[in-house]
Write a protein that holds these residues in place. Structure first.
Motif, PDB file in Angstrom:
ATOM      1  N   ARG A 181     -25.356  -0.027 -30.679  1.00  0.00           N
ATOM      2  CA  ARG A 181     -26.744  -0.338 -30.300  1.00  0.00           C
ATOM      3  C   ARG A 181     -26.856  -1.781 -29.799  1.00  0.00           C
ATOM      4  O   ARG A 181     -27.529  -2.042 -28.802  1.00  0.00           O
ATOM      5  CB  ARG A 181     -27.696  -0.102 -31.470  1.00  0.00           C
ATOM      6  CG  ARG A 181     -28.047   1.375 -31.663  1.00  0.00           C
ATOM      7  CD  ARG A 181     -29.153   1.578 -32.685  1.00  0.00           C
ATOM      8  NE  ARG A 181     -28.798   1.118 -34.031  1.00  0.00           N
ATOM      9  CZ  ARG A 181     -28.054   1.813 -34.889  1.00  0.00           C
ATOM     10  NH1 ARG A 181     -27.578   2.987 -34.553  1.00  0.00           N
ATOM     11  NH2 ARG A 181     -27.785   1.332 -36.095  1.00  0.00           N
ATOM     12  N   ARG A 208     -30.548   2.800 -19.758  1.00  0.00           N
ATOM     13  CA  ARG A 208     -30.285   3.639 -20.933  1.00  0.00           C
ATOM     14  C   ARG A 208     -30.450   5.113 -20.592  1.00  0.00           C
ATOM     15  O   ARG A 208     -29.660   5.952 -21.026  1.00  0.00           O
ATOM     16  CB  ARG A 208     -31.205   3.235 -22.093  1.00  0.00           C
ATOM     17  CG  ARG A 208     -30.795   1.916 -22.744  1.00  0.00           C
ATOM     18  CD  ARG A 208     -31.580   1.644 -24.021  1.00  0.00           C
ATOM     19  NE  ARG A 208     -32.982   1.351 -23.757  1.00  0.00           N
ATOM     20  CZ  ARG A 208     -33.454   0.140 -23.459  1.00  0.00           C
ATOM     21  NH1 ARG A 208     -32.644  -0.889 -23.407  1.00  0.00           N
ATOM     22  NH2 ARG A 208     -34.744  -0.035 -23.238  1.00  0.00           N
ATOM     23  N   SER A 259     -24.401   0.409 -35.339  1.00  0.00           N
ATOM     24  CA  SER A 259     -25.164  -0.818 -35.086  1.00  0.00           C
ATOM     25  C   SER A 259     -24.489  -1.673 -34.018  1.00  0.00           C
ATOM     26  O   SER A 259     -25.170  -2.309 -33.214  1.00  0.00           O
ATOM     27  CB  SER A 259     -25.370  -1.608 -36.370  1.00  0.00           C
ATOM     28  OG  SER A 259     -24.139  -2.010 -36.921  1.00  0.00           O
TER      29      SER A 259
END
Length: 154
Positions: free
Chosen positions: A7, A24, A4
């Motif tokens: 991300r 990305r 997390s």
């Protein structure tokens, strides 16, 4: 870094990209694992020579729990400290380069090792940056310690 955190760091970094999806994609497909991101939007970068950057980072990590993101180039001859936007245009310091609006930074994916550039302190996605005044204090302390060591050793 947790999944997390990685991300969140990816989202924070790509938020400055002209095309976050392309950024990305580049991180995922480029064998170097790097992308170019514009400085001056969410952060500026102060680039120190490695011989000052390493002791400065040591001082910073003694002063605060978590400095902002820090990059090192191949061989760690230069280190980039992420600081608040606007810092680069106000910075005056011999041997220190500033990357602000109109400049681009080579940035590796925050969760992976890259070819020539790597995170010494990866972003955590929270937007934490190193306070410029604190960075300056740490640089002075590091430079003073190096000068003292030079006098004692010589």
């Amino acid at each position: 870094m947790t999944g997390s955190e990685t991300r969140a760091a990816v989202e924070w970094l790509t938020s400055v990209a002209p095309d976050p999806g392309a950024c990305r994609w580049e991180w995922g497909r480029n064998p170097q694992g790097i992308a170019l991101l514009p400085a001056g939007k969410r952060w500026d970068v102060l680039i120190l020579p490695g011989e000052l950057g390493h002791p400065t980072l040591d001082v910073l990590t003694r002063l605060i729990d978590r400095p902002g993101p820090v990059l090192a180039d191949f061989g760690e001859s230069r280190m980039g400290f992420f600081v608040p936007p606007g810092t680069a245009s106000r910075w005056i310091g011999t041997g220190i380069r500033g990357a602000g609006p109109g400049t681009w930074i080579v940035v590796p994916h925050p969760g992976r090792a890259a070819g020539g550039v790597r995170w010494l302190i990866p972003p955590d996605g929270s937007g934490t940056l190193t306070d410029a005044a604190l960075l300056e204090l740490a640089m002075h302390e590091a430079a003073g310690a190096a000068a003292q060591d030079g006098r004692e050793g010589g």
